[in-house]
Design a protein around this motif. Structure first.
Motif, PDB file in Angstrom:
ATOM      1  N   UNK A  33       0.835  -1.207   0.000  1.00 46.65           N
ATOM      2  CA  UNK A  33       0.000   0.000   0.000  1.00 46.65           C
ATOM      3  C   UNK A  33       0.868   1.255   0.000  1.00 46.65           C
ATOM      4  N   UNK A  34       1.929   1.244   0.796  1.00 41.95           N
ATOM      5  CA  UNK A  34       2.816   2.400   0.829  1.00 41.95           C
ATOM      6  C   UNK A  34       3.563   2.560  -0.494  1.00 41.95           C
ATOM      7  N   UNK A  35       4.013   1.446  -1.074  1.00 40.26           N
ATOM      8  CA  UNK A  35       4.734   1.496  -2.346  1.00 40.26           C
ATOM      9  C   UNK A  35       3.851   2.046  -3.464  1.00 40.26           C
ATOM     10  N   UNK A  36       2.553   1.716  -3.431  1.00 36.68           N
ATOM     11  CA  UNK A  36       1.634   2.194  -4.459  1.00 36.68           C
ATOM     12  C   UNK A  36       1.240   3.655  -4.250  1.00 36.68           C
ATOM     13  N   UNK A  37       1.582   4.217  -3.115  1.00 35.65           N
ATOM     14  CA  UNK A  37       1.281   5.625  -2.856  1.00 35.65           C
ATOM     15  C   UNK A  37      -0.135   5.856  -2.386  1.00 35.65           C
ATOM     16  N   UNK A  38      -0.774   4.875  -1.796  1.00 30.91           N
ATOM     17  CA  UNK A  38      -2.155   5.006  -1.360  1.00 30.91           C
ATOM     18  C   UNK A  38      -2.283   5.417   0.103  1.00 30.91           C
ATOM     19  N   UNK A  39      -1.172   5.761   0.725  1.00 32.40           N
ATOM     20  CA  UNK A  39      -1.203   6.195   2.122  1.00 32.40           C
ATOM     21  C   UNK A  39      -1.644   7.657   2.163  1.00 32.40           C
ATOM     22  N   UNK A  40      -2.630   7.996   3.010  1.00 36.47           N
ATOM     23  CA  UNK A  40      -3.071   9.398   3.073  1.00 36.47           C
ATOM     24  C   UNK A  40      -1.981  10.298   3.657  1.00 36.47           C
ATOM     25  N   UNK A  41      -2.106  11.597   3.365  1.00 31.89           N
ATOM     26  CA  UNK A  41      -1.099  12.555   3.816  1.00 31.89           C
ATOM     27  C   UNK A  41      -0.990  12.617   5.332  1.00 31.89           C
ATOM     28  N   UNK A  42      -2.104  12.434   6.034  1.00 37.41           N
ATOM     29  CA  UNK A  42      -2.061  12.542   7.494  1.00 37.41           C
ATOM     30  C   UNK A  42      -1.294  11.377   8.130  1.00 37.41           C
ATOM     31  N   UNK A  43      -1.071  10.307   7.378  1.00 40.93           N
ATOM     32  CA  UNK A  43      -0.390   9.145   7.935  1.00 40.93           C
ATOM     33  C   UNK A  43       1.085   9.088   7.556  1.00 40.93           C
ATOM     34  N   UNK A  44       1.574  10.101   6.862  1.00 39.18           N
ATOM     35  CA  UNK A  44       2.977  10.106   6.464  1.00 39.18           C
ATOM     36  C   UNK A  44       3.753  11.076   7.341  1.00 39.18           C
ATOM     37  N   UNK A  45       5.035  10.846   7.461  1.00 40.19           N
ATOM     38  CA  UNK A  45       5.893  11.685   8.279  1.00 40.19           C
ATOM     39  C   UNK A  45       6.750  12.547   7.368  1.00 40.19           C
ATOM     40  N   UNK A  46       6.827  13.838   7.691  1.00 44.50           N
ATOM     41  CA  UNK A  46       7.700  14.726   6.939  1.00 44.50           C
ATOM     42  C   UNK A  46       9.128  14.487   7.388  1.00 44.50           C
ATOM     43  N   UNK A  47      10.011  14.332   6.427  1.00 42.93           N
ATOM     44  CA  UNK A  47      11.415  14.124   6.770  1.00 42.93           C
ATOM     45  C   UNK A  47      12.057  15.469   7.087  1.00 42.93           C
ATOM     46  N   UNK A  48      12.798  15.532   8.185  1.00 45.52           N
ATOM     47  CA  UNK A  48      13.492  16.792   8.480  1.00 45.52           C
ATOM     48  C   UNK A  48      14.630  17.006   7.479  1.00 45.52           C
TER      49      UNK A  48
END
Length: 63
Positions: free
Chosen positions: A39-54
């Protein structure tokens, strides 16, 4: 050296296999990890569930 430890562990598992419940538990956990990775590889993870990289800090040159 490490390969011998794994071979001994496999031999012990052949002689005394784990209970069926543990095998099912491990199989379910592996399947869940594969599904989440896909699911993550396909890019189907919503924005609220991703972490911004510093931002990466620049390397400091030692004199």
């Amino acid at each position: 050296m490490n390969n011998m430890i794994w071979l001994l562990r496999m031999a012990r598992w052949v002689r005394n296999p784990p209970p069926a419940g543990r095998v099912w538990l491990v199989a379910i956990v592996v399947a869940l990890v594969v599904v989440l990775g896909t699911i993550e590889w396909m890019g189907l993870v919503p924005d609220w569930a991703t972490q911004d990289r510093p931002p990466r800090l620049p390397r400091v040159q030692m004199p």
